[in-house]
Structures are given as structure tokens and as C-alpha cells.
Design a protein around this motif. Structure first.
Motif, short mmCIF file in Angstrom:
data_model
loop_
_atom_site.label_atom_id
_atom_site.label_comp_id
_atom_site.label_asym_id
_atom_site.label_seq_id
_atom_site.Cartn_x
_atom_site.Cartn_y
_atom_site.Cartn_z
N TRP A 195 -11.02 5.71 -5.68
CA TRP A 195 -10.62 5.08 -4.41
C TRP A 195 -9.96 6.11 -3.49
O TRP A 195 -10.29 6.19 -2.31
CB TRP A 195 -9.66 3.92 -4.68
CG TRP A 195 -9.23 3.20 -3.45
CD1 TRP A 195 -8.18 3.53 -2.64
CD2 TRP A 195 -9.84 2.05 -2.87
NE1 TRP A 195 -8.10 2.64 -1.59
CE2 TRP A 195 -9.10 1.73 -1.71
CE3 TRP A 195 -10.91 1.26 -3.22
CZ2 TRP A 195 -9.42 0.64 -0.92
CZ3 TRP A 195 -11.23 0.18 -2.42
CH2 TRP A 195 -10.49 -0.11 -1.28
N ARG A 196 -9.03 6.87 -4.03
CA ARG A 196 -8.32 7.87 -3.21
C ARG A 196 -9.27 8.89 -2.59
O ARG A 196 -9.11 9.27 -1.44
CB ARG A 196 -7.26 8.60 -4.05
CG ARG A 196 -5.94 7.90 -4.14
CD ARG A 196 -4.88 8.79 -4.75
NE ARG A 196 -5.25 9.33 -6.05
CZ ARG A 196 -5.08 8.70 -7.20
NH1 ARG A 196 -4.57 7.50 -7.22
NH2 ARG A 196 -5.45 9.26 -8.33
N GLU A 197 -10.26 9.30 -3.35
CA GLU A 197 -11.19 10.32 -2.87
C GLU A 197 -12.27 9.75 -1.95
O GLU A 197 -12.66 10.38 -0.98
CB GLU A 197 -11.86 11.02 -4.05
CG GLU A 197 -10.92 11.86 -4.88
CD GLU A 197 -10.37 13.06 -4.13
OE1 GLU A 197 -11.12 13.70 -3.38
OE2 GLU A 197 -9.18 13.36 -4.33
N ASP A 198 -12.76 8.56 -2.28
CA ASP A 198 -13.95 8.04 -1.61
C ASP A 198 -13.68 7.02 -0.50
O ASP A 198 -14.45 6.93 0.45
CB ASP A 198 -14.88 7.38 -2.63
CG ASP A 198 -15.36 8.36 -3.69
OD1 ASP A 198 -15.25 9.58 -3.46
OD2 ASP A 198 -15.82 7.91 -4.75
N VAL A 199 -12.60 6.24 -0.61
CA VAL A 199 -12.38 5.14 0.32
C VAL A 199 -11.17 5.37 1.22
O VAL A 199 -11.24 5.12 2.44
CB VAL A 199 -12.23 3.80 -0.44
CG1 VAL A 199 -11.94 2.65 0.52
CG2 VAL A 199 -13.49 3.50 -1.25
N ALA A 200 -10.08 5.81 0.64
CA ALA A 200 -8.82 5.92 1.40
C ALA A 200 -8.95 6.68 2.72
O ALA A 200 -8.37 6.25 3.72
CB ALA A 200 -7.74 6.54 0.52
N PRO A 201 -9.69 7.79 2.79
CA PRO A 201 -9.79 8.51 4.07
C PRO A 201 -10.42 7.70 5.21
O PRO A 201 -10.20 7.99 6.38
CB PRO A 201 -10.65 9.73 3.75
CG PRO A 201 -10.56 9.90 2.28
CD PRO A 201 -10.38 8.54 1.72
N HIS A 202 -11.22 6.69 4.88
CA HIS A 202 -11.95 5.93 5.89
C HIS A 202 -11.43 4.51 6.09
O HIS A 202 -11.97 3.76 6.90
CB HIS A 202 -13.43 5.86 5.51
CG HIS A 202 -14.01 7.18 5.10
ND1 HIS A 202 -14.11 8.24 5.97
CD2 HIS A 202 -14.46 7.61 3.90
CE1 HIS A 202 -14.63 9.28 5.32
NE2 HIS A 202 -14.84 8.92 4.07
N LEU A 203 -10.41 4.15 5.35
CA LEU A 203 -9.93 2.77 5.35
C LEU A 203 -9.40 2.33 6.71
O LEU A 203 -9.58 1.18 7.10
CB LEU A 203 -8.85 2.61 4.28
CG LEU A 203 -8.52 1.21 3.85
CD1 LEU A 203 -9.75 0.47 3.38
CD2 LEU A 203 -7.49 1.25 2.73
N GLY A 204 -8.79 3.23 7.44
CA GLY A 204 -8.26 2.90 8.77
C GLY A 204 -9.35 2.40 9.71
O GLY A 204 -9.14 1.44 10.46
N ALA A 205 -10.51 3.03 9.67
CA ALA A 205 -11.61 2.62 10.54
C ALA A 205 -12.09 1.22 10.18
O ALA A 205 -12.40 0.41 11.07
CB ALA A 205 -12.76 3.61 10.42
N LEU A 206 -12.12 0.93 8.90
CA LEU A 206 -12.55 -0.40 8.47
C LEU A 206 -11.52 -1.46 8.85
O LEU A 206 -11.87 -2.54 9.34
CB LEU A 206 -12.78 -0.41 6.96
CG LEU A 206 -13.38 -1.67 6.35
CD1 LEU A 206 -14.72 -1.99 6.99
CD2 LEU A 206 -13.54 -1.50 4.86
N ARG A 207 -10.26 -1.14 8.69
CA ARG A 207 -9.19 -2.08 9.08
C ARG A 207 -9.23 -2.36 10.58
O ARG A 207 -9.05 -3.49 11.01
CB ARG A 207 -7.83 -1.51 8.70
CG ARG A 207 -7.41 -1.85 7.32
CD ARG A 207 -5.88 -1.76 7.21
NE ARG A 207 -5.44 -2.48 6.05
CZ ARG A 207 -5.09 -1.91 4.92
NH1 ARG A 207 -5.12 -0.61 4.80
NH2 ARG A 207 -4.68 -2.65 3.90
N LYS A 208 -9.44 -1.31 11.34
CA LYS A 208 -9.49 -1.46 12.80
C LYS A 208 -10.64 -2.38 13.19
O LYS A 208 -10.50 -3.23 14.07
CB LYS A 208 -9.65 -0.09 13.45
CG LYS A 208 -9.65 -0.12 14.96
CD LYS A 208 -9.77 1.28 15.52
CE LYS A 208 -9.83 1.25 17.03
NZ LYS A 208 -10.05 2.58 17.59
#
Length: 188
Positions: free
Chosen positions: A44-57
Motif C-alpha cells: 500500500w505504501r509503495e503503490d497506493v499512498a502516493p496517489h491517494l490524494g488525487a483519488l480523495r479529491k
């Protein structure tokens, strides 16, 4: 003498440790669940966390519904391009698309999607480890390892982990495996 097939496993450290422990009969399924969580968290930390902000937005706040009803499929598909070839990220985005299509929005959709994607990643990770062991060891050992890892994944608190990874449970600390060294011993 070899250190074991887990050493040559082409996966992250968490998965190697999970495989090493699942290969030993001394670890109970509850203990294996404790090793499954760090493996999933690492992915999760490597694959998802960097892009999570865009999905939340894109999803917006569920307390303030969007005038347009949330994310549409074209916008969600465009998020996949943030990390091409990243299967966990794509699983999260696909699960969000399904959740939005079924009428969910905001954090509820994100939590359901994260849980679903982590379960999917767990199942795929087990198959990847099992396949590696099939190439390196006897079939019976690989199948037993896969079964024990599946038991570990099924006993792991995946939804709680998803909540923590999404920042919904700020107070919950990451579980650490209970056995850290030789002095810890085996449960009675």
C-alpha cells in the motif's frame, strides 16, 4: 545449504517474512495474520499512498455531496494513468468505480474499495509466493505454504488495516508480529 526459497522470492520484505513464517509449522494462523498485515501495508505504501490524494479529491467529501454526484468513470480511468502497471492501485481505482456505480461516495466508497483491493492483493500475493515455491521446492510444501498463507490472510483484520491506511483511525497503531526473536518462544 540454502537459506530457503523465501530469500529468492521476488517480492517486498514483508512478503518474504510472511512466506518464511508460513513455511514453518510452529506459527499458528493467528500469528500468520500478524505477518500478513505488514506485507499488505508495504504494498500500500509503495503503490497506493502516493496517489491517494488525487483519488480523495475526485471522490469529494461524503458529508458535502457533490453537485454532479461524485466521480465519473472517465475521471477514474484517468487516475490509472498516474501509475501504469501498478496492479494494487488499479484494483483500488476499479473498486472505487464499482462503489460509485452502486451509489456510494466519499470515505465510504474509499474504505470499501481499499478493503476489497487489499483482499485481492493478499490473494494474488499468496498465489505469487506459492508459484515461486512450486519452482524451488516440492509441490506438497508449496501447496501447504499457500494454504497457511491463505489462512493468515483470511484471519487478518483487513478492514481495520484499510481504515488505518486511509487515516480514518488515527489512534490505531500498526500491529507488530508478536514473535521477534529466539527468546520469544512458542505459544503454549
Amino acid at each position: 545449504m540454502s537459506d530457503g526459497p523465501h530469500k529468492s522470492l521476488p517480492m517486498r520484505v514483508g512478503w518474504k517474512k510472511f512466506a518464511k513464517c508460513a513455511d514453518k509449522a510452529a506459527f499458528e494462523p493467528e500469528q500468520l495474520a500478524d505477518f500478513a498485515i505488514p506485507a499488505l501495508e508495504g504494498d500500500w505504501r509503495e503503490d497506493v499512498a502516493p496517489h491517494l490524494g488525487a483519488l480523495r479529491k475526485l471522490l469529494g467529501n461524503s458529508n458535502q455531496p457533490s453537485l454532479f454526484g461524485g466521480a465519473n468513470s472517465a475521471e477514474l480511468e484517468s487516475l490509472k494513468r498516474l501509475s501504469p502497471g501498478n496492479s494494487l492501485w488499479h484494483a483500488v481505482v476499479d473498486a472505487v468505480a464499482q462503489a460509485v456505480a452502486s451509489g456510494q461516495s466519499g470515505e465510504d466508497a474509499l474504505l470499501q474499495s481499499a478493503t476489497k483491493a487489499l483482499l485481492d492483493r493478499g490473494a494474488r500475493g499468496v498465489r505469487q509466493v506459492e508459484e515461486h515455491y512450486l519452482r524451488r521446492t516440492k509441490e506438497a510444501r508449496a501447496l501447504k505454504l499457500g494454504e497457511r498463507m491463505e489462512d493468515g490472510i483470511s484471519g487478518a483484520p483487513i478492514e481495520q488495516t484499510a481504515r488505518r491506511l486511509l487515516g480514518m483511525d488515527r489512534d490505531a497503531a500498526s500491529p507488530t508480529p508478536k514473535l521477534q526473536g529466539l527468546d520469544d518462544g512458542v505459544r503454549f
